[in-house]
Enzyme design. Structure first.
Site, PDB file in Angstrom:
ATOM      1  CG  ASP A 139      -2.159   0.883   0.987  1.00 34.65           C
ATOM      2  OD1 ASP A 139      -3.191   0.667   1.641  1.00 34.65           O
ATOM      3  OD2 ASP A 139      -2.069   1.776   0.118  1.00 34.65           O
TER       4      ASP A 139
HETATM    5  C1  GLC Z   1      -4.276   4.369  -0.257  1.00 35.18           C
HETATM    6  C2  GLC Z   1      -5.205   3.180  -0.067  1.00 35.18           C
HETATM    7  C3  GLC Z   1      -5.165   2.179  -1.190  1.00 35.18           C
HETATM    8  C4  GLC Z   1      -4.967   2.929  -2.494  1.00 35.18           C
HETATM    9  C5  GLC Z   1      -3.565   3.531  -2.457  1.00 35.18           C
HETATM   10  C6  GLC Z   1      -3.302   4.409  -3.681  1.00 35.18           C
HETATM   11  O1  GLC Z   1      -3.649   4.697   0.932  1.00 35.18           O
HETATM   12  O2  GLC Z   1      -5.078   2.472   1.168  1.00 35.18           O
HETATM   13  O3  GLC Z   1      -6.387   1.450  -1.177  1.00 35.18           O
HETATM   14  O4  GLC Z   1      -5.098   2.046  -3.607  1.00 35.18           O
HETATM   15  O5  GLC Z   1      -3.302   4.250  -1.271  1.00 35.18           O
HETATM   16  O6  GLC Z   1      -4.118   5.550  -3.621  1.00 35.18           O
END
Ligand code: GLC
Length: 668
Positions: free
Chosen positions: A220
């Site tokens: 993430d």
């Molecule tokens: C965010 C979210 C994830 C998302 C990523 C990119 O923090 O937790 O679900 O796809 O970052 O935006």
């Protein structure tokens, strides 16, 4: 073409293991093609400049609405539809679906997840992945794992035992991995004290070796506290670019914390991922127009909206003076907040404008100004209830919204805002024929007003087609068929308040496998609306359950459902299994099968559902495997988890040599 790890320098290899910027991978000085990742589950969210504004696309129903369809085909259709926006905008991987289990209805991102039940969540996620990837666009199954609240999500450990992980928080991933997603995204949080990005047991032993995942594991965003430990745990790609990450990785290599072999293993995984993208580009054929994508959004919304109450048959609306009011009657909420919010430029008509032509014998009027009811003193004299008091039927559009249900924070209450609650209660004083349309992405505590209104239609967070779907259902042109994919408790006090579980270091999952209906049913707690519940304009009769034994743990159920009304409709039949006696704590019942059937008025259909070993098994820690105890199991067939209409019992008698001794009741 296959890209060769040996054609890259050490620097290029290390750069490849970290994003080039917020959304793109390194191209190894032009040796590799460009790869673009972008959110989100409810429509492409591609941010093209520093404004953080996303390009306009078709905003689809949120996953909570899709789950309420109980129809995996709708998840697939949404995936296919969003994929066309991805193809049009040169996005290679859609960062979805999120399949985290709704452990608490307070979790801010529940609108973005499917269910409190892993069997339903896994089925929907698998189909969504199949839909997106059928068009040559990749997906990212997320957030692996046990990211079940937003509170302190980057630091607080999900302190959960292995059996609970295996039975509740992992199965949706295990099922969805069967669709062969391009990537799996690891979550921010530690699990049992070890960060997901460094958790080799989870990433390698479970996800790769046991579940058979052979794609790319991506973090993430900013979820990697230590790059080299992540590589050792077999995480492949750290996103987004971070200048320190590259420096730390290079130092770790120079200090011998990681070997070139370990680096090459991860680089090969990234190269295979890039190769998979390039070799599937030929599938990228756009088959929808902006109009048909919108139609798909309406179709899915219609099938996911859930009729929760319909007293005196007030719905569908037929005639008379109908007055529409409430915060969302003109500008409805279409989705929850954060990275999953899709930006649509579709012009949504006021609900009354859409409703009037669908009910020609009625006179539909509405609040004209778009000002939200929250700006009015709805209880004081300032607000005139004259139109509400003189109408034959009143439709109130209320709900939560992206400022309440969002990534980054949890809710602190399940109640609607006080102004909205007062507005409903005050309106009911002036008119008994109140229909509430509820725009919410997760459970709402409706206890203060539910007995004061005659009907409640859960519109959910349902994308740009939300008001068309609401008007089609209110007017009876569409027969509602949604069923709740999460329990609506009577009060937040009846469920887990994450604030009570977390201390900033860890949140203990002390309820173990008793999550959602597994908790309420095992403790026999009353709920407002149960898991699997939803009304229709049709009525259905279940009969004739037959269980065919194929082996000791394989069975085929067959039963009949008759549409006893004069209206064609759809019904979601659910199959739950109960282990009558066990040597471990097991929930009162668990969903192990479901089927949505369309049945014409007066017709009868036969439904067949199979059960297998995993329908009866629990995860045994000592045995380190799924294990079925011999003994009686109840098979429960119903229209919701609390409305069992057919039931029977089977006895499993596996080979004694394979069984472990149970308490022998005879000798007690
Ligand atoms: C965010 C979210 C994830 C998302 C990523 C990119 O923090 O937790 O679900 O796809 O970052 O935006």
């Amino acid at each position: 073409m296959d890209y060769d790890v040996n054609s890259l320098t050490l620097e290029e290899k290390l750069q490849l293991l970290i994003g080039r910027n917020f959304w793109q991978l390194s191209t190894a000085n032009g040796k590799l093609p460009d790869v673009f990742l972008a959110d989100g589950p409810h429509g492409l969210r591609k941010v093209v400049d520093d404004s953080n504004c996303a390009i306009p696309v078709t905003a689809m129903p949120n996953f909570s609405t899709i789950a309420n369809t109980w129809n995996p085909e709708m998840a697939k259709l949404s995936g296919e539809t969003i994929a066309d926006d991805c193809i049009e905008n040169n996005v290679d991987v859609l960062l979805a679906p999120g399949v985290n289990i709704k452990r608490t209805p307070l979790c801010g991102r529940n609108f973005e997840y499917f269910s409190e039940d892993p069997y339903l969540a896994g089925a929907m996620a698998k189909s969504f992945i199949e839909g997106v990837q059928s068009k040559g666009v990749g997906t990212s199954l997320k957030h692996f794992c046990a990211n079940n609240s937003e509170y302190d999500r980057v630091y607080q450990s999900s302190d959960v035992d292995e059996r609970t992980l295996r039975e509740i928080y992992l199965p949706a991933f295990e099922t969805a991995v069967k669709a062969n997603p391009y990537t799996v995204m690891c979550s921010y949080n530690p699990i049992a004290g070890i960060y997901a990005s460094e958790n080799k047991w989870l990433l390698k032993d479970v996800l790769r070796d046991e579940f058979g995942f052979n794609g790319l594991i991506v973090s993430d965003w900013r979820a990697v506290p230590c790059g080299y430990k992540a590589i050792k745990a077999t995480l492949d790609l750290t996103m987004p670019y971070d200048k320190d990450a590259y420096k730390e990785l290079k130092e770790a290599y120079e200090k011998g914390f990681i070997t070139i072999e370990e680096i090459d293993e991860r680089v090969k995984s990234v190269l295979e991922f890039i190769n998979r993208i390039t070799s599937n580009k030929s599938k990228r054929v756009i088959t929808t127009t902006k109009e048909t994508r919108h139609d798909n959004a309406v179709k899915i919304a219609c099938e996911g909206m859930t009729l929760l109450k319909n007293e005196d048959g007030i719905l569908p609306l037929k005639n008379g003076n109908i007055y529409v009011d409430g915060k969302y009657c003109i500008n409805p909420v279409i989705g929850g907040g954060g990275s999953a919010l899709a930006t649509s430029d579709y012009k949504i008509e006021p609900l009354s404008t859409l409703l009037q032509p669908m009910i020609p014998n009625a006179n539909v009027t509405s609040r004209t100004c778009a000002v939200a009811v929250t700006n009015l003193n709805v209880v004081g004299a300032k607000y005139s209830y004259e139109k509400i008091s003189t109408a034959d039927t009143v439709v109130l559009c209320v709900g939560t919204g992206p400022e309440v249900e969002t990534e980054g924070r949890d809710r602190t209450t399940l109640r609607l805002s006080k102004v909205q609650e007062d507005f409903i209660i005050q309106s009911a004083r002036y008119n008994k024929n109140i229909v509430v349309v509820l725009y919410a992405g997760s459970a709402v505590d409706a206890s203060p007003w539910i007995d004061k209104v005659k009907a409640v239609l859960l519109a959910g967070f349902s994308g740009e087609g939300v008001q068309e779907a609401v008007s089609l259902i209110l007017s009876g042109k569409v027969n509602p068929s949604g069923k709740l994919s999460e329990t609506y408790p009577l009060s937040v006090c009846d469920t887990f308040n994450t604030r009570d579980c977390g201390n900033g270091m860890y949140e203990n999952y002390f309820e173990k496998v008793l999550v959602g209906y597994r908790y309420y049913d095992t403790l026999d707690k009353d709920v407002l609306f149960p898991f699997g519940y939803g009304l229709s304009y049709s009525t259905f009769e279940y009969s004739n359950l037959k269980i065919k034994k194929i082996s000791q743990t394989d069975y085929e159920l067959a039963f009949k459902i008759k549409n006893t009304s004069a209206v064609d409709g759809s019904e979601v039949a659910q199959v739950y299994v109960k282990d009558v006696m066990s040597m471990v704590l097991r929930p009162e019942k668990e969903l192990k099968g479901f089927c949505k059937v369309n049945i014409k008025a007066g017709e009868t259909k036969t439904v067949k559902i199979k059960l297998d070993y995993r329908s009866f098994a629990y995860y045994s820690i000592p045995l380190k495997k799924w294990y079925v105890e011999n003994g009686d199991f109840e098979i429960l067939v119903g229209s919701s988890s609390r409305n069992v209409l057919l039931k029977d019992k089977i006895k499993i008698e596996l080979d004694e040599a394979e069984q472990y001794s149970q308490i022998n009741m005879k000798t007690l």
